[in-house]
Scaffold this motif. Structure first.
Motif, mmCIF file in Angstrom:
data_model
loop_
_atom_site.group_PDB
_atom_site.id
_atom_site.type_symbol
_atom_site.label_atom_id
_atom_site.label_comp_id
_atom_site.label_asym_id
_atom_site.label_seq_id
_atom_site.Cartn_x
_atom_site.Cartn_y
_atom_site.Cartn_z
ATOM 1 N N SER A 70 135.946 -34.644 55.458
ATOM 2 C CA SER A 70 135.233 -34.432 56.844
ATOM 3 C C SER A 70 136.309 -34.570 58.017
ATOM 4 O O SER A 70 137.424 -35.094 57.875
ATOM 5 N N ARG A 108 132.070 -26.060 58.524
ATOM 6 C CA ARG A 108 130.767 -25.833 59.400
ATOM 7 C C ARG A 108 130.337 -26.953 60.084
ATOM 8 O O ARG A 108 129.730 -26.914 60.977
ATOM 9 N N SER A 109 131.076 -28.264 60.118
ATOM 10 C CA SER A 109 130.587 -29.287 60.608
ATOM 11 C C SER A 109 131.359 -30.136 60.904
ATOM 12 O O SER A 109 132.469 -30.151 60.537
ATOM 13 N N GLU A 120 127.145 -36.337 61.515
ATOM 14 C CA GLU A 120 127.701 -35.120 61.305
ATOM 15 C C GLU A 120 127.080 -34.041 62.098
ATOM 16 O O GLU A 120 125.513 -33.899 62.229
ATOM 17 N N ILE A 121 127.418 -33.016 63.017
ATOM 18 C CA ILE A 121 126.642 -32.356 63.835
ATOM 19 C C ILE A 121 127.624 -30.733 63.512
ATOM 20 O O ILE A 121 128.567 -30.735 62.920
ATOM 21 N N ASP A 122 127.067 -29.797 63.913
ATOM 22 C CA ASP A 122 127.748 -28.431 64.043
ATOM 23 C C ASP A 122 128.900 -28.458 64.659
ATOM 24 O O ASP A 122 129.085 -29.160 65.634
#
Ligand SMILES: [Zn+2]
Ligand SMILES: [Zn+2]
Length: 268
Positions: free
Chosen positions: A223, A253-254, A265-267
């Protein structure tokens, strides 16, 4: 959500006070600002002193209360592999490597192109790949000494790639050293930062890490998080639009954000 967790102040080598940064963050409409003073290392001038670190924690925590209705303030630490600072007083830790060593002294990898060239010539007999291998092998051992919540500027050794010190990042030795470090870090499941600090300071036109590194992180399920490595209140969230585009190009995408209640975790 506009958040920045890699912020230096006058407690280390930043130009702006903690308060100036918080005020600037509010005027930018930021949701969360996290400070990340440089952990103390006795031989290094840009780090917080041990006494200074205590005052830093006290002042960040008082700003946290004072501005609670306007912005979330977090108290972090950018802890170097070679620092012995205690991590328990901080909301989060950015784990970074800023030095190579000959076993006795520490040598800054990110100070100036001339210093970096001197290190390569003197410590590694001019062999650039030995230098890169030394940096990456230390970074791969980061968690031996740093319980990091974020991996700081993964390929910092490329800071001067546009200033005459560009390594062959496609060659077998580089890829092997870089991949070994990535594999060692990925198992800890913490985000790698996309760091725009060298852009705001005029060293690079693109963030760290490289697209090759980011694609590998994505492929392995890792991530990312966006950080400015700001040393001046006017550079908070610097170049995050470029960081966002880079992340998308590399398949993300995140992204991760850190809150007072842990990571989310967010957009992108
Ligand atoms: Zn750093
Ligand atoms: Zn930093």
């Amino acid at each position: 959500m506009l958040c920045d967790y890699h912020v230096h102040s006058t407690y280390c080598d930043g130009k702006s006070s903690l308060r100036e940064n918080v005020e600037s963050a509010i005027s930018l409409g930021m949701d969360i600002i996290g400070f990340s003073g440089h952990s103390s290392i006795d031989t290094s001038l840009y780090c917080m002193t041990r006494e200074g670190t205590k005052s830093y924690i006290g002042e960040v925590n008082s700003l946290k209360k004072e501005y609670a209705d306007k912005i979330t303030v977090l108290c972090g630490l950018e802890k170097d592999y070679y620092s012995s600072d205690d991590e328990s007083d901080f909301d989060y830790v950015i784990g970074s490597v800023h030095f190579v060593t000959d076993g006795e002294k520490l040598y800054d990898v990110d100070h100036t192109p001339a210093i970096t060239r001197g290190i390569i010539d003197n410590l590694y007999k001019g062999d650039e790949m030995s230098y890169c291998e030394a940096y990456f092998s230390t970074l791969g051992k980061l968690f031996d000494n740093v319980k990091a919540d974020i991996i700081g500027h993964f390929d910092l050794i490329n800071k001067f790639a546009e200033k005459g010190i560009a390594f062959d990042t496609k060659c077998r030795r580089y890829v092997s050293a870089c991949t070994d470090a990535l594999d060692a870090l990925l198992i800890h499941n913490v985000p790698f930062e996309i760091n725009t600090g060298a852009m705001s300071r005029g060293h690079r036109r693109v963030p760290y890490p490289s697209p090759d590194v980011l694609k590998y992180i994505k492929e392995k399920g890792g991530s990312i998080i966006f950080n400015s490595d700001s040393h001046d209140a006017k550079n908070l969230c610097y170049g995050f639009d470029i960081a966002r585009d880079l992340a998308k190009q590399c398949g993300f995408r995140s992204r991760i954000i850190l809150t007072q209640n842990g990571k989310k975790e967010i957009d992108i």
